[in-house]
Design a protein around this motif. Sequence first.
Motif, PDB file in Angstrom:
ATOM      1  N   PRO A  19       7.277   1.920  -7.817  1.00 49.38           N
ATOM      2  CA  PRO A  19       7.146   1.320  -6.094  1.00 49.38           C
ATOM      3  C   PRO A  19       6.550   2.649  -5.069  1.00 49.38           C
ATOM      4  N   MET A  20       5.430   1.758  -4.156  1.00 50.95           N
ATOM      5  CA  MET A  20       4.573   2.530  -4.072  1.00 50.95           C
ATOM      6  C   MET A  20       5.994   3.156  -2.611  1.00 50.95           C
ATOM      7  N   ALA A  21       5.786   4.626  -2.154  1.00 55.80           N
ATOM      8  CA  ALA A  21       7.097   5.455  -0.710  1.00 55.80           C
ATOM      9  C   ALA A  21       6.392   4.653   0.257  1.00 55.80           C
ATOM     10  N   ILE A  60      14.534  -6.792  -8.937  1.00 53.54           N
ATOM     11  CA  ILE A  60      14.349  -8.165  -8.718  1.00 53.54           C
ATOM     12  C   ILE A  60      14.044  -8.527  -6.857  1.00 53.54           C
ATOM     13  N   LEU A  61      13.940  -7.564  -6.481  1.00 54.46           N
ATOM     14  CA  LEU A  61      14.088  -7.144  -4.988  1.00 54.46           C
ATOM     15  C   LEU A  61      12.345  -7.299  -4.561  1.00 54.46           C
ATOM     16  N   GLN A  62      12.039  -6.140  -5.488  1.00 57.97           N
ATOM     17  CA  GLN A  62      10.646  -5.703  -5.530  1.00 57.97           C
ATOM     18  C   GLN A  62       9.265  -6.887  -6.148  1.00 57.97           C
ATOM     19  N   LEU A  63      10.011  -7.009  -6.943  1.00 58.40           N
ATOM     20  CA  LEU A  63       9.124  -8.696  -7.454  1.00 58.40           C
ATOM     21  C   LEU A  63       9.237  -9.313  -6.848  1.00 58.40           C
ATOM     22  N   CYS A  64      10.048  -9.597  -6.043  1.00 52.83           N
ATOM     23  CA  CYS A  64       9.737 -11.251  -4.631  1.00 52.83           C
ATOM     24  C   CYS A  64       8.746 -10.971  -3.923  1.00 52.83           C
ATOM     25  N   VAL A  65       8.804  -9.495  -3.427  1.00 52.03           N
ATOM     26  CA  VAL A  65       8.211  -9.087  -1.819  1.00 52.03           C
ATOM     27  C   VAL A  65       6.112  -8.801  -2.807  1.00 52.03           C
ATOM     28  N   GLY A  66       6.743  -8.395  -4.408  1.00 49.84           N
ATOM     29  CA  GLY A  66       5.487  -8.569  -3.948  1.00 49.84           C
ATOM     30  C   GLY A  66       4.254 -10.039  -4.579  1.00 49.84           C
ATOM     31  N   ASP A  72       0.953  -6.814  -6.543  1.00 48.23           N
ATOM     32  CA  ASP A  72       1.575  -6.124  -7.721  1.00 48.23           C
ATOM     33  C   ASP A  72       2.899  -5.261  -7.463  1.00 48.23           C
ATOM     34  N   THR A  73       4.149  -5.270  -7.880  1.00 48.89           N
ATOM     35  CA  THR A  73       5.280  -4.404  -7.022  1.00 48.89           C
ATOM     36  C   THR A  73       4.864  -3.019  -6.888  1.00 48.89           C
ATOM     37  N   ASP A  74       3.546  -2.022  -7.064  1.00 50.69           N
ATOM     38  CA  ASP A  74       3.694  -1.444  -7.220  1.00 50.69           C
ATOM     39  C   ASP A  74       2.373  -0.378  -5.861  1.00 50.69           C
ATOM     40  N   GLU A  75       2.205  -1.826  -5.448  1.00 48.14           N
ATOM     41  CA  GLU A  75       1.765  -1.932  -3.565  1.00 48.14           C
ATOM     42  C   GLU A  75       2.439  -2.007  -2.698  1.00 48.14           C
ATOM     43  N   VAL A  76       3.298  -2.515  -2.630  1.00 49.81           N
ATOM     44  CA  VAL A  76       4.830  -2.518  -1.939  1.00 49.81           C
ATOM     45  C   VAL A  76       5.801  -1.850  -2.168  1.00 49.81           C
ATOM     46  N   ALA A  77       6.720  -1.399  -0.952  1.00 50.92           N
ATOM     47  CA  ALA A  77       7.830  -0.385  -1.485  1.00 50.92           C
ATOM     48  C   ALA A  77       9.186  -1.185   0.405  1.00 50.92           C
ATOM     49  N   LEU A  78      10.431  -1.680  -0.358  1.00 57.81           N
ATOM     50  CA  LEU A  78      11.285  -1.292   0.338  1.00 57.81           C
ATOM     51  C   LEU A  78      12.641  -0.304   0.794  1.00 57.81           C
ATOM     52  N   SER A  79      12.623  -0.524   1.514  1.00 58.57           N
ATOM     53  CA  SER A  79      14.014   0.309   2.165  1.00 58.57           C
ATOM     54  C   SER A  79      14.862  -0.031   2.922  1.00 58.57           C
ATOM     55  N   GLU A  80      16.183   0.448   3.271  1.00 61.98           N
ATOM     56  CA  GLU A  80      16.720   0.017   3.657  1.00 61.98           C
ATOM     57  C   GLU A  80      17.146  -0.934   3.068  1.00 61.98           C
ATOM     58  N   CYS A 111       6.980  -2.994   3.547  1.00 60.97           N
ATOM     59  CA  CYS A 111       5.968  -2.134   4.275  1.00 60.97           C
ATOM     60  C   CYS A 111       4.891  -2.558   2.567  1.00 60.97           C
ATOM     61  N   ALA A 112       3.691  -2.652   2.835  1.00 60.79           N
ATOM     62  CA  ALA A 112       2.506  -2.216   1.713  1.00 60.79           C
ATOM     63  C   ALA A 112       1.721  -2.075   2.094  1.00 60.79           C
ATOM     64  N   ALA A 113       0.276  -1.199   1.552  1.00 62.65           N
ATOM     65  CA  ALA A 113      -1.092  -0.926   2.383  1.00 62.65           C
ATOM     66  C   ALA A 113      -1.449  -1.769   3.784  1.00 62.65           C
ATOM     67  N   PRO A 114      -1.786  -0.988   4.129  1.00 63.20           N
ATOM     68  CA  PRO A 114      -2.239  -1.785   5.779  1.00 63.20           C
ATOM     69  C   PRO A 114      -2.887  -2.480   5.369  1.00 63.20           C
ATOM     70  N   SER A 115      -3.710  -2.998   4.982  1.00 62.94           N
ATOM     71  CA  SER A 115      -5.172  -3.602   4.332  1.00 62.94           C
ATOM     72  C   SER A 115      -4.813  -4.833   3.564  1.00 62.94           C
ATOM     73  N   LYS A 116      -3.833  -4.993   3.320  1.00 65.89           N
ATOM     74  CA  LYS A 116      -2.834  -6.157   2.182  1.00 65.89           C
ATOM     75  C   LYS A 116      -1.340  -6.501   2.977  1.00 65.89           C
ATOM     76  N   THR A 117      -1.354  -6.140   3.936  1.00 67.75           N
ATOM     77  CA  THR A 117      -0.401  -7.745   5.133  1.00 67.75           C
ATOM     78  C   THR A 117      -0.694  -7.978   5.816  1.00 67.75           C
ATOM     79  N   PRO A 118      -1.792  -9.452   5.639  1.00 70.59           N
ATOM     80  CA  PRO A 118      -1.600  -9.665   7.035  1.00 70.59           C
ATOM     81  C   PRO A 118      -0.989 -10.874   7.808  1.00 70.59           C
ATOM     82  N   GLY A 119      -1.409 -11.137   8.497  1.00 70.97           N
ATOM     83  CA  GLY A 119       0.446 -12.946   8.965  1.00 70.97           C
ATOM     84  C   GLY A 119       1.199 -12.903   7.929  1.00 70.97           C
TER      85      GLY A 119
END
Length: 151
Positions: A19-21, A60-66, A72-80, A111-119
Motif C-alpha cells: 500500500p501507498m504510505a 480485505i479493507l485495502q481491497l474494499c477501499v480500492g 488499485d490497492t497500491d494507490e490508496v493508504a489506510l491508517s488508524e 487517502c489516495a493520490a490527490p488527483s484520484k479522490t473526487p467526491g
Amino acid sequence: CPGSSALRLDDRCEETAFPMAADLCEPKYDVLLTVALWSSPEVSAHAVSHGVISPALMTILQLCVGAALGLDTDEVALSEVKFSAESNKTQEGNISSLASLLTFDLSFSFCAAPSKTPGIDPREFERHVIQVTQKFAAFHMGTIRLLSLRG
C-alpha cells in the motif's frame, strides 16, 4: 492463508500490493463500519477484544477501499484502523469460543493520490465494501454496513 493473505470463497488466497504510505496523500477520509460475522482467522473474538487488526483483515479493507475508489490497492493508504472501544468490552465473554458471532464497529482513515479522490458517494462506497467483503470466507456469513464516511 499465509501472511497477509485472506481466504476467498473460491479457496484462493488473496493479498494486496504494497500500500501507498499514508503520509503521501491528501485528503483523508474517516470511515466507521458496523460488522457482524462469525469468528475466523481473519477476525477472532480475541483480536476484537484486544484491538488486534490482522494483516488479512487489512488486506480485505485495502481491497474494499480500492474498489470503492476505482483504484488499485497500491494507490490508496489506510491508517488508524481499529475496533471501537465498546466492541472491545462486549467481546470479552466470547474469547474462548471459536464459533462465536462477533459484532463490532470498525473505524479507519484512508487517502489516495490527490488527483484520484473526487467526491465519494457514501452509498456507492458502502455498496463496493459489501461486494468485496462477500468474496471472502470471513465475511460470507456476516454483514457489514457503513455508519459514516467523512472527508
